[in-house]
Design a protein around this motif. Structure first.
Motif, PDB file in Angstrom:
ATOM      1  N   GLY A   1      -0.745   6.197   8.220  1.00 16.90           N
ATOM      2  CA  GLY A   1      -1.835   5.310   8.575  1.00 16.90           C
ATOM      3  C   GLY A   1      -1.306   4.211   9.471  1.00 16.90           C
ATOM      4  O   GLY A   1      -0.337   3.532   9.128  1.00 16.90           O
ATOM      5  N   ILE A   2      -1.895   4.021  10.646  1.00 13.57           N
ATOM      6  CA  ILE A   2      -1.434   3.036  11.617  1.00 13.57           C
ATOM      7  C   ILE A   2      -2.523   2.001  11.854  1.00 13.57           C
ATOM      8  O   ILE A   2      -3.676   2.351  12.133  1.00 13.57           O
ATOM      9  CB  ILE A   2      -0.997   3.706  12.946  1.00 13.57           C
ATOM     10  CG1 ILE A   2      -0.595   2.648  13.988  1.00 13.57           C
ATOM     11  CG2 ILE A   2      -2.062   4.628  13.493  1.00 13.57           C
ATOM     12  CD1 ILE A   2       0.016   3.239  15.249  1.00 13.57           C
TER      13      ILE A   2
ATOM     14  N   HIS B   1       3.583  -1.501  15.520  1.00 13.04           N
ATOM     15  CA  HIS B   1       2.453  -1.609  14.610  1.00 13.04           C
ATOM     16  C   HIS B   1       2.949  -1.408  13.184  1.00 13.04           C
ATOM     17  O   HIS B   1       4.001  -0.811  12.955  1.00 13.04           O
ATOM     18  CB  HIS B   1       1.400  -0.525  14.907  1.00 13.04           C
ATOM     19  CG  HIS B   1       0.878  -0.551  16.305  1.00 13.04           C
ATOM     20  ND1 HIS B   1      -0.250  -1.230  16.673  1.00 13.04           N
ATOM     21  CD2 HIS B   1       1.354   0.038  17.438  1.00 13.04           C
ATOM     22  CE1 HIS B   1      -0.463  -1.067  17.969  1.00 13.04           C
ATOM     23  NE2 HIS B   1       0.492  -0.305  18.454  1.00 13.04           N
ATOM     24  N   ARG B   2       2.164  -1.890  12.205  1.00 13.19           N
ATOM     25  CA  ARG B   2       2.494  -1.556  10.818  1.00 13.19           C
ATOM     26  C   ARG B   2       1.952  -0.158  10.537  1.00 13.19           C
ATOM     27  O   ARG B   2       0.815   0.170  10.874  1.00 13.19           O
ATOM     28  CB  ARG B   2       1.945  -2.586   9.842  1.00 13.19           C
ATOM     29  CG  ARG B   2       0.474  -2.496   9.529  1.00 13.19           C
ATOM     30  CD  ARG B   2       0.043  -3.616   8.577  1.00 13.19           C
ATOM     31  NE  ARG B   2      -1.305  -3.412   8.073  1.00 13.19           N
ATOM     32  CZ  ARG B   2      -2.163  -4.391   7.829  1.00 13.19           C
ATOM     33  NH1 ARG B   2      -1.827  -5.641   8.063  1.00 13.19           N
ATOM     34  NH2 ARG B   2      -3.366  -4.115   7.353  1.00 13.19           N
ATOM     35  N   MET B   3       2.806   0.665   9.919  1.00 11.89           N
ATOM     36  CA  MET B   3       2.467   2.066   9.670  1.00 11.89           C
ATOM     37  C   MET B   3       2.896   2.442   8.257  1.00 11.89           C
ATOM     38  O   MET B   3       4.055   2.283   7.889  1.00 11.89           O
ATOM     39  CB  MET B   3       3.153   2.971  10.706  1.00 11.89           C
ATOM     40  CG  MET B   3       2.634   2.774  12.115  1.00 11.89           C
ATOM     41  SD  MET B   3       3.549   3.721  13.373  1.00 11.89           S
ATOM     42  CE  MET B   3       4.989   2.668  13.599  1.00 11.89           C
ATOM     43  N   VAL B   4       1.962   2.965   7.473  1.00 11.78           N
ATOM     44  CA  VAL B   4       2.230   3.301   6.081  1.00 11.78           C
ATOM     45  C   VAL B   4       2.284   4.823   5.915  1.00 11.78           C
ATOM     46  O   VAL B   4       1.470   5.551   6.492  1.00 11.78           O
ATOM     47  CB  VAL B   4       1.169   2.670   5.147  1.00 11.78           C
ATOM     48  CG1 VAL B   4      -0.232   3.144   5.486  1.00 11.78           C
ATOM     49  CG2 VAL B   4       1.499   2.928   3.686  1.00 11.78           C
TER      50      VAL B   4
ATOM     51  N   ALA C   1       0.814  -1.215   0.000  1.00  9.30           N
ATOM     52  CA  ALA C   1       0.000   0.000   0.000  1.00  9.30           C
ATOM     53  C   ALA C   1       0.848   1.266   0.000  1.00  9.30           C
ATOM     54  O   ALA C   1       0.336   2.357  -0.258  1.00  9.30           O
ATOM     55  CB  ALA C   1      -0.942  -0.002   1.199  1.00  9.30           C
ATOM     56  N   GLY C   2       2.139   1.132   0.276  1.00  8.13           N
ATOM     57  CA  GLY C   2       3.042   2.278   0.294  1.00  8.13           C
ATOM     58  C   GLY C   2       4.283   1.929   1.088  1.00  8.13           C
ATOM     59  O   GLY C   2       4.481   0.781   1.503  1.00  8.13           O
ATOM     60  N   PRO C   3       5.154   2.909   1.321  1.00  8.93           N
ATOM     61  CA  PRO C   3       6.320   2.672   2.181  1.00  8.93           C
ATOM     62  C   PRO C   3       5.858   2.427   3.623  1.00  8.93           C
ATOM     63  O   PRO C   3       5.046   3.189   4.157  1.00  8.93           O
ATOM     64  CB  PRO C   3       7.123   3.971   2.067  1.00  8.93           C
ATOM     65  CG  PRO C   3       6.540   4.709   0.908  1.00  8.93           C
ATOM     66  CD  PRO C   3       5.112   4.290   0.811  1.00  8.93           C
ATOM     67  N   TYR C   4       6.391   1.380   4.237  1.00 14.31           N
ATOM     68  CA  TYR C   4       5.949   1.005   5.587  1.00 14.31           C
ATOM     69  C   TYR C   4       7.055   1.150   6.618  1.00 14.31           C
ATOM     70  O   TYR C   4       8.211   0.780   6.376  1.00 14.31           O
ATOM     71  CB  TYR C   4       5.456  -0.444   5.609  1.00 14.31           C
ATOM     72  CG  TYR C   4       3.990  -0.596   5.302  1.00 14.31           C
ATOM     73  CD1 TYR C   4       3.030  -0.548   6.307  1.00 14.31           C
ATOM     74  CD2 TYR C   4       3.569  -0.791   3.993  1.00 14.31           C
ATOM     75  CE1 TYR C   4       1.685  -0.682   6.015  1.00 14.31           C
ATOM     76  CE2 TYR C   4       2.220  -0.933   3.694  1.00 14.31           C
ATOM     77  CZ  TYR C   4       1.285  -0.885   4.721  1.00 14.31           C
ATOM     78  OH  TYR C   4      -0.054  -1.021   4.436  1.00 14.31           O
TER      79      TYR C   4
END
Length: 491
Positions: A180-181, A169-172, A145-148
């Motif tokens: 986005g978290i 957490h995964r964060m984009v 979805a993008g750089p994470y």
């Protein structure tokens, strides 16, 4: 130098003394899919699509678009390497972490002068501020979805500041000042604090620290019931190192950050607002997750509005992880082993000698438990131990029970015991309709309409490969002569 506090750079210096554990390269690498694509072959392991292997951690010194920034991957992608970094036998890391939870060393706050994390400061008010050009967040695949940010330690507190917690957490990165978290429902303390802020309709101040001593990142992955609400997991890292983790007050938010991190992001989680995780790509995919499949993009992730980015001046290190790699196995698995041991040692002391969460389960879905049966009254205790493991960690799906003569770190030995000490009609136990990890892709109602009523439910499995106490003489392994000088024949 020996008295310098622990941080990522000190760990890397120590690791360089061990052959084959760290490899740095000046060859240019694109962080968009290429970096993870290269490391997939070199050292990712875990549930990554084959071919892959166990290999050294990699430090990429020449990252396209980010002059001066280095990217580190795979630091924890070997259990033996984790043991080296913690100065402890890798076989018993679960017990080591359990003891660290029981004897935490609380963090301390230091002054700005003692916080290298704030050496270089970029605020959102700067005219050219863009987090996407400041933080070298890679993508694992071309479909992300993008750089994470995958190894970012989120620090947050309750609104009244009586409780503090850190979680990963995964964060984009969505745009120049927006992240986005994904906060998984249930259990995480950060999510509990956020619910309180949302009821007040107030933004929640947070910091994201990247590039840390692995004692911090691994210790932060503990969950309830082992570390209940109000327990600050930074104390686990303090116990591992026998020195307090150093914090520093944020520059633009009322929250602390790790004083010796390589990068720090400061911001606020907006109350009662969400966004589409893959708003920039619309691929429907987030990033590869620990089971080995692409995670579905969440239609409503929480939003962090960034206020500042700080980092070290001397070639700061962005740290990242491949979602299904052996690195995630260890991040999730070793604390889970500690959690299981903590519970079974209290309930049935002395009956579980060791626990291993293998790569096949991504560190979360499978545990191998080694059982001691010393007397006739121990018969059946192994299945009690399996039930306790499910209680200690609700996201566990499969438990394999083996005897003390089985090497739980050798899957050939484990599968051998299931072929020679296991009868499916007697030793296979299914527990339907239980809670599980929501990223298990088989949790579909169409797959199992009777026990899967909603996402996050699953049937669970016990494979009992232990020998009944009264039949142990029938299952003695062939005994070879103990030869003390066997290594001499390799010279």
């Amino acid at each position: 130098m020996t008295n310098e506090p622990y941080d990522l750079r000190k760990v890397l210096r120590e690791l360089q003394q061990s052959t084959g554990q760290l490899h740095a390269t000046d060859k240019e690498i694109d962080p968009n899919a290429d970096l993870a694509g290269v490391y997939r072959y070199i050292g990712a392991g875990g549930t990554v699509m084959r071919p892959t292997q166990e290999g050294p951690a990699m430090l990429f010194n020449n990252v396209t678009g980010f002059p001066g920034t280095r990217v580190l991957i795979g630091l924890l992608a070997s259990r033996k390497r984790v043991g080296l970094m913690f100065h402890h036998d890798y076989h018993t890391l679960g017990r080591f972490l359990r003891d660290s939870v029981d004897n935490p060393v609380n963090p301390v706050t230091v002054s700005e002068a003692d916080a290298p994390a704030h050496e270089d400061i970029h605020k959102v008010t700067d005219p050219d501020f863009d987090i996407r050009t400041l933080v070298a967040a890679p993508t694992n695949t071309e479909y992300d979805a993008g750089p994470y940010i995958t190894m970012g330690l989120v620090s947050g507190s309750s609104p009244d500041k009586t409780m503090h917690d850190v979680t990963i957490h995964r964060m984009v990165l969505e745009d120049k000042d927006t992240i986005g978290i994904y906060i998984m429902p249930g259990g995480r303390h950060i999510g509990h604090f956020l619910e309180q802020y949302q009821k007040l309709n107030k933004p929640m101040p947070v910091t994201i620290s990247i590039g840390l001593d692995p004692a911090v990142t691994l210790g932060a992955t503990f969950e309830p019931p082992t570390t209940p609400l109000g327990y600050d997991e930074l104390g686990v890292a303090g116990a591992i190192r026998n020195e307090a983790v150093q914090l520093v007050q944020g520059l633009t938010v009322d929250e602390t950050a790790l004083a010796r991190s390589e990068f720090t992001i400061e911001g606020e989680i907006l109350p009662n607002e969400t966004m589409q995780e893959d708003i920039n790509t619309n691929t429907g995919k987030a990033m590869p997750e620990f089971p080995g499949y692409d995670g579905d993009a969440n239609p409503a992730v929480n939003i962090i509005k960034v206020k500042a980015v700080t980092h070290r001046k001397d070639h700061p290190i962005m740290q990242t992880v491949i979602g299904p790699s052996e690195e995630h196995v260890n991040l999730a698995g070793i604390p889970t082993e500690a959690s299981i041991l903590s519970l079974v040692d209290r309930a049935i002391p002395g009956k579980v000698t060791n626990v291993f969460n293998p790569p096949a389960g991504g560190g979360k879905l499978m545990s191998i438990m080694q059982i001691h049966q010393g007397e006739e009254s121990d018969m059946g205790i192994q299945r009690q131990a399996a039930l306790l493991a499910f209680s200690a960690f609700k996201e566990l799906k499969t438990v394999i029970l083996v005897d003390e003569d089985v090497d739980i770190f050798d899957m050939n030995d484990v599968i051998w015991t299931l072929n020679t000490r296991f009868q499916a009609d007697q030793d296979l136990i299914v527990l339907p309709g239980m809670r599980n990890h929501p990223l298990d892709p088989s949790e579909l109602q169409a797959y199992d309409p009777k026990s899967i009523r909603t996402r996050g439910m699953s049937s669970k499995l016990i494979l009992d490969g232990t020998v009944p106490f009264d039949m142990q003489k029938n299952f003695e392994r062939a005994q070879f002569k103990e030869v003390k000088n066997w290594q001499d024949y390799l010279k």
